[in-house]
Design a protein around this motif. Structure first.
Motif, PDB file in Angstrom:
ATOM      1  N   SER A 185     148.880  78.166 107.429  1.00  0.00           N
ATOM      2  CA  SER A 185     149.357  77.991 108.058  1.00  0.00           C
ATOM      3  C   SER A 185     149.455  77.523 109.436  1.00  0.00           C
ATOM      4  O   SER A 185     150.111  76.511 110.154  1.00  0.00           O
ATOM      5  N   THR A 186     147.938  78.073 109.983  1.00  0.00           N
ATOM      6  CA  THR A 186     147.447  76.718 111.157  1.00  0.00           C
ATOM      7  C   THR A 186     147.136  75.533 110.637  1.00  0.00           C
ATOM      8  O   THR A 186     147.741  74.677 112.133  1.00  0.00           O
ATOM      9  N   LEU A 187     146.518  75.127 109.298  1.00  0.00           N
ATOM     10  CA  LEU A 187     146.279  74.162 109.439  1.00  0.00           C
ATOM     11  C   LEU A 187     147.724  72.978 109.272  1.00  0.00           C
ATOM     12  O   LEU A 187     147.765  72.158 109.839  1.00  0.00           O
ATOM     13  N   GLN A 188     148.683  73.706 108.494  1.00  0.00           N
ATOM     14  CA  GLN A 188     149.603  72.437 108.289  1.00  0.00           C
ATOM     15  C   GLN A 188     150.589  72.817 109.433  1.00  0.00           C
ATOM     16  O   GLN A 188     151.121  71.777 109.650  1.00  0.00           O
ATOM     17  N   ASP A 189     150.986  73.867 110.507  1.00  0.00           N
ATOM     18  CA  ASP A 189     151.751  73.396 111.743  1.00  0.00           C
ATOM     19  C   ASP A 189     150.839  73.508 112.567  1.00  0.00           C
ATOM     20  O   ASP A 189     151.499  72.800 113.821  1.00  0.00           O
ATOM     21  N   GLU A 193     148.818  66.499 109.526  1.00  0.00           N
ATOM     22  CA  GLU A 193     147.349  65.538 109.081  1.00  0.00           C
ATOM     23  C   GLU A 193     146.218  64.796 109.427  1.00  0.00           C
ATOM     24  O   GLU A 193     145.510  64.097 109.633  1.00  0.00           O
ATOM     25  N   ARG A 194     146.074  66.456 109.380  1.00  0.00           N
ATOM     26  CA  ARG A 194     144.155  66.410 109.475  1.00  0.00           C
ATOM     27  C   ARG A 194     143.401  66.645 108.698  1.00  0.00           C
ATOM     28  O   ARG A 194     141.905  65.659 108.680  1.00  0.00           O
ATOM     29  N   ASP A 219     152.899  73.230 101.832  1.00  0.00           N
ATOM     30  CA  ASP A 219     154.044  72.251 101.641  1.00  0.00           C
ATOM     31  C   ASP A 219     153.533  70.902 100.803  1.00  0.00           C
ATOM     32  O   ASP A 219     152.118  71.041 100.670  1.00  0.00           O
ATOM     33  N   ASP A 220     154.496  70.178 100.659  1.00  0.00           N
ATOM     34  CA  ASP A 220     154.198  69.189  99.292  1.00  0.00           C
ATOM     35  C   ASP A 220     153.128  68.320 100.081  1.00  0.00           C
ATOM     36  O   ASP A 220     152.385  66.943  98.991  1.00  0.00           O
ATOM     37  N   ASN A 221     153.411  67.946 101.542  1.00  0.00           N
ATOM     38  CA  ASN A 221     151.962  66.584 101.512  1.00  0.00           C
ATOM     39  C   ASN A 221     150.281  67.496 101.418  1.00  0.00           C
ATOM     40  O   ASN A 221     150.121  66.851 100.964  1.00  0.00           O
ATOM     41  N   THR A 222     150.404  68.709 101.937  1.00  0.00           N
ATOM     42  CA  THR A 222     149.136  69.006 101.190  1.00  0.00           C
ATOM     43  C   THR A 222     148.934  69.324 100.015  1.00  0.00           C
ATOM     44  O   THR A 222     147.237  68.522  99.675  1.00  0.00           O
TER      45      THR A 222
END
Length: 269
Positions: A185-189, A193-194, A219-222
């Motif tokens: 959650s921390t990475l995605q939210d 885009e990192r 999420d789909d992008n990840t």
């Protein structure tokens, strides 16, 4: 933008600092016309709702927009939530290693080298992770510390990193579903885009049971950035993205790993 994670708050990051950076045309050269327009629209919107938004540069605005497929309303809501989160988890603008001493002592995240695209390489060892006595909040701070430390020393013109998640030796003692979901959650939210790419290596069968529970929350992008690597193809697969001189020595390369808390991540060479 995100402050440099260091006990010395006077340090500044080239991309993530507490004072606004001037974004150049060169830095935004890969932006589409639609992105440039929406960066302006989003900036007006978020600055009206949270004046501290004025302190971030257009690169950060663009990352949040890209994470929400250029939907200005959704990206703005995500970004404003991030600002609130940051004030809560690091009220001083940074996280001191003393706050996360237990997680640091486990030495589970290392860095060194750049991949062929110039992205910093991060290696995390899942078998070295154990639930902290400080609970979920302690690990959340450690994750933020790690991402801040990494992002604050990105090479010029780079916004992403490459991660190798090494699951060798992982067992039930390391199973921390809540911690994994908090990290995700921390990475995605908060750092959209990192992540440029993630290789998952040495994954035992047992781990796949946990993975099935985590996967729906990605999420789909990840999801598109995650690759499971077969043991017999490990070095050859990593060499597709990383030169041997930059590949960690534990995978047959020439670069010794450094614990992230000890790294300066200085890519000025």
């Amino acid at each position: 933008m995100e402050s440099v994670v260091s006990p010395e708050p006077s340090q500044k990051s080239p991309l993530d600092s507490s004072s606004k950076q001037v974004t150049t045309i060169e830095e935004l050269k890969d932006s589409t016309d639609a992105e440039l327009t929406k960066i302006g629209l989003m900036r007006v919107l978020v600055e009206a709702r949270d004046p501290s938004s004025k302190e971030v540069d257009d690169l950060m605005i663009r990352r949040f927009l890209r994470a929400r497929n250029l939907d200005v309303e959704k990206a703005s809501a995500m970004f404003l939530k991030y600002l609130k989160w940051k004030r809560s988890i690091m009220p001083n603008g940074y996280i001191s290693p003393s706050e996360i001493a237990e997680d640091i002592a486990q030495e589970k995240v290392f860095v060194q080298g750049l991949d062929k695209k110039g992205r910093p390489i991060v290696v995390a060892f899942a078998a070295k992770h154990f639930q902290s006595k400080n609970g979920a909040d302690g690990f959340k701070r450690y994750v933020a510390f790690t991402l801040e430390k990494l992002c604050s020393r990105m090479p010029p013109g780079q916004e992403k990193f490459l991660s190798i998640a090494d699951i060798e030796g992982w067992g039930y003692a390391n199973s921390d579903l809540r911690g994994y979901l908090n990290a995700l959650s921390t990475l995605q939210d908060c750092y959209p885009e990192r992540l440029g790419k993630m290789f998952i290596v040495h994954a035992p069968y047992l781990f796949m049971k946990i993975w099935k529970m985590i996967y729906p929350f990605i999420d789909d992008n990840t999801k598109k950035k995650i690759v499971f690597v077969e043991n017999k193809k490990l070095k050859s697969t990593l060499l597709e993205e990383i030169e041997e001189s930059q590949l960690p020595d534990i995978y047959g390369g020439q670069m010794a790993l450094v614990p992230i808390q000890d790294s300066c991540l200085d890519y000025t060479f």
